[in-house]
Design an enzyme around this catalytic site. Structure first.
Site, short mmCIF file in Angstrom:
data_model
loop_
_atom_site.label_atom_id
_atom_site.label_comp_id
_atom_site.label_asym_id
_atom_site.label_seq_id
_atom_site.Cartn_x
_atom_site.Cartn_y
_atom_site.Cartn_z
N GLY A 155 -8.22 -12.49 3.52
CA GLY A 155 -8.23 -13.52 2.48
C GLY A 155 -6.86 -13.58 1.83
O GLY A 155 -5.86 -13.16 2.44
N ILE A 157 -5.37 -11.89 -0.58
CA ILE A 157 -4.64 -10.63 -0.76
C ILE A 157 -4.36 -9.98 0.60
O ILE A 157 -3.25 -9.48 0.84
CB ILE A 157 -5.41 -9.68 -1.71
N ARG A 178 -15.37 -14.04 9.24
CA ARG A 178 -15.00 -15.20 10.05
C ARG A 178 -13.54 -15.04 10.49
O ARG A 178 -12.71 -14.55 9.72
CB ARG A 178 -15.09 -16.50 9.22
N ARG A 238 -12.57 -2.94 -4.12
CA ARG A 238 -13.61 -2.60 -5.09
C ARG A 238 -14.26 -1.28 -4.71
O ARG A 238 -14.47 -1.01 -3.52
CB ARG A 238 -14.73 -3.65 -5.10
N GLU A 267 -16.69 3.70 -11.50
CA GLU A 267 -15.50 3.75 -12.37
C GLU A 267 -15.92 3.69 -13.84
O GLU A 267 -16.86 2.97 -14.16
CB GLU A 267 -14.61 2.53 -12.09
N HIS A 285 -7.37 1.91 -11.04
CA HIS A 285 -7.62 0.47 -10.92
C HIS A 285 -6.49 -0.36 -11.58
O HIS A 285 -6.73 -1.13 -12.51
CB HIS A 285 -8.99 0.12 -11.52
C1 8YV Z 1 -8.53 -6.50 -12.50
C2 8YV Z 1 -9.40 -6.70 -10.13
O1 8YV Z 1 -7.48 -5.91 -13.14
O2 8YV Z 1 -9.11 -9.03 -10.34
C3 8YV Z 1 -9.79 -8.12 -9.90
O3 8YV Z 1 -10.83 -8.33 -9.24
O4 8YV Z 1 -9.93 -5.82 -9.57
C4 8YV Z 1 -8.27 -6.35 -11.03
O5 8YV Z 1 -7.18 -7.14 -10.70
C5 8YV Z 1 -9.78 -5.93 -13.02
O6 8YV Z 1 -10.88 -6.36 -12.34
C6 8YV Z 1 -9.89 -6.21 -14.52
O7 8YV Z 1 -11.08 -6.81 -14.91
#
Ligand code: 8YV
Length: 321
Positions: A155, A157, A178, A238, A267, A285
């Site tokens: 995707g 990232i 996909r 995640r 977390e 994170h």
């Molecule tokens: C966030 C992330 O900093 O955007 C996301 O999904 O995991 C991080 O970039 C984090 O979720 C803060 O809510």
């Protein structure tokens, strides 16, 4: 009267000033932790909220917030929000896609290099005063250049991570639900392979998929056993996509060589087994945490909230009806 909104965590002052032009803002600038009960009590009379991944939005909470119209996550991932429950309750939900791809991709490479070259382990050794002489075989690591990079999830990232690999002259393979269109494959110089091929061929496995029931423990015991014993696993997506108990076991037993992790199950209470391991690089994170990007994320969430409550059409709506 201005609509009432809640900002659940500390945010930048200019973001609060922007929100204050439109709303009667209650904000948690002291950044005090909010459990489910406190969140529900604070949200009960609000029309909107800016939230983070630690705030769980589900049907129970929504049933206590009759005025709520919009929930705006300061994150691209939104597994903390029950989108279907929001739809049923007539609550718009938004996220912050696009603004954090490069920064998160950069940090993925920080994890790749630190893990492959055993940087935090070596630094801990040096800080502990254990460095008494130069040794030929000291902290022997894995070469990143010319290695095979395996990306789960091509995707936004995942693509950034793939493009950065060009500089290291790597072979890039990927797997996704996909296959990507040819333009993306060409720009990423990435070849589509099966999950099994990726696991067995990659020297570095990096994960860039969202968390959902379908990706829960995508990488578990079996998957790690398919990886090379010299390979490393990187996760800046995640917690829950990787089975942490199985990973700790794999790192202890030498099933794989190392891991670089920005995210964990449960977390911020990560499994203490990680702390006892030397062959893991750990971060709290922070992959999207550059000053500029965290500001963009907060401002985009604020813009989503303003659009949601003024026009009903926020740019990053997740649950269009
Ligand atoms: C966030 C992330 O900093 O955007 C996301 O999904 O995991 C991080 O970039 C984090 O979720 C803060 O809510």
């Amino acid at each position: 009267m201005k609509p009432k909104i809640l900002v659940t965590r500390e945010v930048f002052n200019d973001v609060l000033e922007y929100l204050s032009q439109y709303f009667d803002v209650t904000s948690n600038q002291p950044d005090l932790p909010m459990d489910a009960e406190t969140l529900a009590a604070n949200l009960a009379d609000k029309q909107g909220a800016m939230i983070t991944l630690s705030d769980k939005i589900d049907a129970t909470l929504l049933s206590r917030c009759p005025n709520l119209k919009a929930i705006c996550n300061i994150a691209v991932g939104y597994n903390n929000v029950d989108i279907e429950a929001c739809r049923k309750a007539g609550v718009m939900a938004t996220n912050t896609p696009g603004v954090l791809d490069d920064t998160t991709g950069d940090f993925t490479w920080a994890l790749v290099l630190a893990t492959a070259r055993r940087l935090t382990e070596a630094e801990a050794y040096l800080r502990a005063g254990q460095w008494d002489r130069w040794k030929l075989k000291q902290f022997l690591g894995l070469d990143v250049h010319h290695a095979t990079l395996g990306i789960f999830g091509l995707g936004r990232i995942g693509q950034v991570v793939a493009r950065r690999a060009i500089g290291f002259e790597m072979k890039v393979i990927y797997h996704d639900v996909r296959r990507a269109v040819s333009e993306i494959e060409e720009a990423s110089r990435a070849r589509f392979v099966s999950k099994e091929e990726l696991l067995s061929q990659a020297d570095i496995v990096t994960i860039h998929v969202p968390y959902s029931p379908a990706t829960h423990h995508l990488i578990g015991k079996q998957e790690m056993e398919r990886m090379k014993p010299t390979a490393i696993l990187i996760n800046a997506s995640r917690g829950g996509v990787v089975d942490d108990v199985a990973l700790i076991e794999a790192l202890l037993s030498g099933t794989i060589a190392g891991a670089g992790l920005d995210v964990f199950e449960n977390e911020p209470k990560l499994n203490p087994g990680f702390l006892a391991l030397k062959n893991v690089v750990l971060a709290p994170h922070i992959a999207s945490s550059s000053k500029a990007t965290r500001h963009k994320m907060a401002m985009l969430a604020a813009e989503n909230l303003v659009a949601a409550l003024t026009t009903g059409h926020p740019p990053n709506l997740l649950n269009p009806v």
